[in-house]
Design a protein around this motif. Sequence first.
Motif, PDB file in Angstrom:
ATOM      1  N   PHE A   1       0.836  -1.208   0.000  1.00  0.00           N
ATOM      2  CA  PHE A   1       0.000   0.000   0.000  1.00  0.00           C
ATOM      3  C   PHE A   1       0.869   1.257   0.000  1.00  0.00           C
ATOM      4  CE2 PHE A   1      -3.592  -2.730   1.025  1.00  0.00           C
ATOM      5  CZ  PHE A   1      -4.630  -2.079   0.369  1.00  0.00           C
ATOM      6  N   TYR A   2       2.018   1.148   0.625  1.00  0.00           N
ATOM      7  CA  TYR A   2       2.929   2.300   0.634  1.00  0.00           C
ATOM      8  C   TYR A   2       3.491   2.550  -0.777  1.00  0.00           C
ATOM      9  CZ  TYR A   2       7.256   4.923   1.364  1.00  0.00           C
ATOM     10  OH  TYR A   2       8.261   5.855   1.270  1.00  0.00           O
ATOM     11  N   LEU A   3       3.865   1.456  -1.480  1.00  0.00           N
ATOM     12  CA  LEU A   3       4.465   1.598  -2.813  1.00  0.00           C
ATOM     13  C   LEU A   3       3.426   1.906  -3.878  1.00  0.00           C
ATOM     14  CD1 LEU A   3       6.922  -1.453  -2.776  1.00  0.00           C
ATOM     15  CD2 LEU A   3       7.522   0.962  -2.516  1.00  0.00           C
ATOM     16  N   GLY A   4       2.274   1.251  -3.783  1.00  0.00           N
ATOM     17  CA  GLY A   4       1.254   1.324  -4.828  1.00  0.00           C
ATOM     18  C   GLY A   4       1.332   0.097  -5.735  1.00  0.00           C
ATOM     19  N   LEU A   5       0.185  -0.359  -6.154  1.00  0.00           N
ATOM     20  CA  LEU A   5       0.127  -1.582  -6.970  1.00  0.00           C
ATOM     21  C   LEU A   5       0.864  -1.431  -8.294  1.00  0.00           C
ATOM     22  CD1 LEU A   5      -3.551  -2.630  -6.225  1.00  0.00           C
ATOM     23  CD2 LEU A   5      -1.566  -4.132  -5.963  1.00  0.00           C
ATOM     24  N   ASP A   6       0.677  -0.317  -8.952  1.00  0.00           N
ATOM     25  CA  ASP A   6       1.312  -0.129 -10.261  1.00  0.00           C
ATOM     26  C   ASP A   6       2.830  -0.155 -10.149  1.00  0.00           C
ATOM     27  OD1 ASP A   6      -1.150   0.048 -11.442  1.00  0.00           O
ATOM     28  OD2 ASP A   6      -1.186   2.251 -11.517  1.00  0.00           O
TER      29      ASP A   6
END
Length: 688
Positions: A435-440
């Motif tokens: 969630f911190y990095l982002g899925l994309d």
Amino acid sequence: MELITGQRFKQTRKYIRAVIIISAMAFLLLLLFLSSILIYAKILGPPPIAVPQSTIYYSDNNRVIGESSHGQKRYWEGLLGISPDLINATIAVEDRQFYSHHGFDLKRIAGAVVADIRAMSKVQGASTITQQYARSLFLENDKTWSRKLNEAFYTIRLELNYSKEEILEGYLNTIYYGHGAYGVEAASQYYFGKNAKDLSLAEASMLAGIPKGPTLYSPLENFDRAKKRQQIILASMTKMEFITNKQANKANSSPLLLKGKHLIVQTQMAPYFQDAVKQALKSQLQLDERTIELGGLRVYTTLNERQQQIAEKAFSTTIRADSTIQGALVAMNPETGAVQALVGGRDYQTSPFNRATQAVRQPGSTIKPLLYYAALENGYTPSTMLKSEKTTFKYNHDQTTYSPSNYNHQYANDEITLAQAIALSDNIFAVKTLFYLGLDSFIHTIHRFGITSDMKSVPSLALGTSGIKAIEMVNAYSILANGGKMVTPIFIKKVENAKGEVIFEQQDVAEQVLDPDRTFVMTQMLSGVFDEKLNGYTKVTGNSVRSKLTRPYAGKSGSTSTDSWMIGYTPQLVSGVWIGYDKENKLEKPAEKGYSKQIWADFMENSLSNQPVQEFKETNQVTGVYIDPKSGKLSTSDCPVARLTYFVSGTEPTEFCPSHSKDEEQLEESVPLEEKKSWYKRVLRFWE
């Protein structure tokens, strides 16, 4: 009376003139007909002389591991690869005028006709080597006039378009020698267990007699008849002055050691690996199925026979024979991407489906090193702390929730470091990181590791719920093992065609795609999977095989309800093992979930037993310090556990374990490892 005589004379001259004219016209017509045939044959050009030939597969040490023959054992050899005695014996018995005629031996044909008329049956043949070659290439062995005319025409085409040497080479590699052996190389190996170039005069003269009647003159079927034909051949060779009487007598009396076995391949090794090689021939070289199977290729592969045998044994000794569970293993050289061992299933005969290269399965927690590498690029360090506790995540604009859980629902209920989260395989830490990095961002990182499988953009991606092929996962770990250089799985080193020409040769190209310092930090954290210093609310995930390991390893296990994985590496070798059921039945028994680790450990230890122990070599811009695993801060002499941990230089902790104060002794305790090793640098620093 004189008048009548004169009229008869004139009439006789008329008949003679008519006969001469008709004969001349007939000759001209015949000459025109023959010229037309020759011109037509030349216009048609050379007839194709390619014949089915066995494709041979070699291991990385050039030993034969398999072949494709489809009932015809044939291995093409040039004239230089054939014994001169065999060449001479064949000419002596089959076609003495081979080098002087143009496809047809007219004198021999006339002699055969006379012999057949006297015997009132066909008792003598007159076919030249070229005629026999034409028949074996293009025609059936029926005795119709149409077949004979076609044979003559193909003979003309061969003589017009190929040299005598090419015709002789083609004949020797095409003719049938019985027992499924086509050509001299296959025959020589079958009858005498040696290459055609190594045949003795005795062996060559025996072999040359077989094509006249492969069943009648096979020394394995009727030795006495074959021996008599050998004597005829030796006498013919003597008459043509190929050999002396003394040589003929010695060859006639020499004992023959007959084998009667096709020696190229008696058992097919690594059938799943060979299937992968054939697929690579299609995709990389764009070769069609017929060329691959019957093109006479010599395919030099990357297979390490010893490692392949160790891999297969690891499966057979770990899993019961009556179990229906399946598995796969891929082992690679991380520097080159060469696939050195591959198991695609437990029994190729029962199921040729290749689970190593074709099956798409959930990788579970083995995906986490890719996630945490991305985290290192975005500010994480091995000491980054997150809380491990039961958590419900909201996403999709708070419209959807996701509640992952740790194995056996165990949690620290406190903050833990990234280094420990990897070692214990904490799922909450992984999802928080996603969630911190982002899925994309994470999906992009997965593709940077060479994985092409489609990824579902969902939070559970952090826990490996999107299917990936085993070979892709092992290749991704190879990139970590080699310091961040992109490699791709390689099965083929070199391919030669039937003429011995190299049509493909692998070039080693490795592009740096990951930061080498962060890659080393990631590898060092993965070594914690086997380090009990990182035990916390549960034991490290590599604890069950830790006692088996005798050298430094980095790795990660992973599991879902239907899949069990273990992937790990040293600087020399990376391998991964998948265990599961084809129909994705659940792994209910605890033993089944442990198979992957046991097989991986056995394989790695036995495969590397003959190689020196290698440490993971730290890169230039990393710093090693002793850390308190619980707090993630610099350890002191009072800390119960201190683990050497590497950081990208400048990101290492500067604070000490909070329950202790900083004094001179503690400062010395926290000095980076490289400074302790390189004491002279510290002395020199005084003078700077």
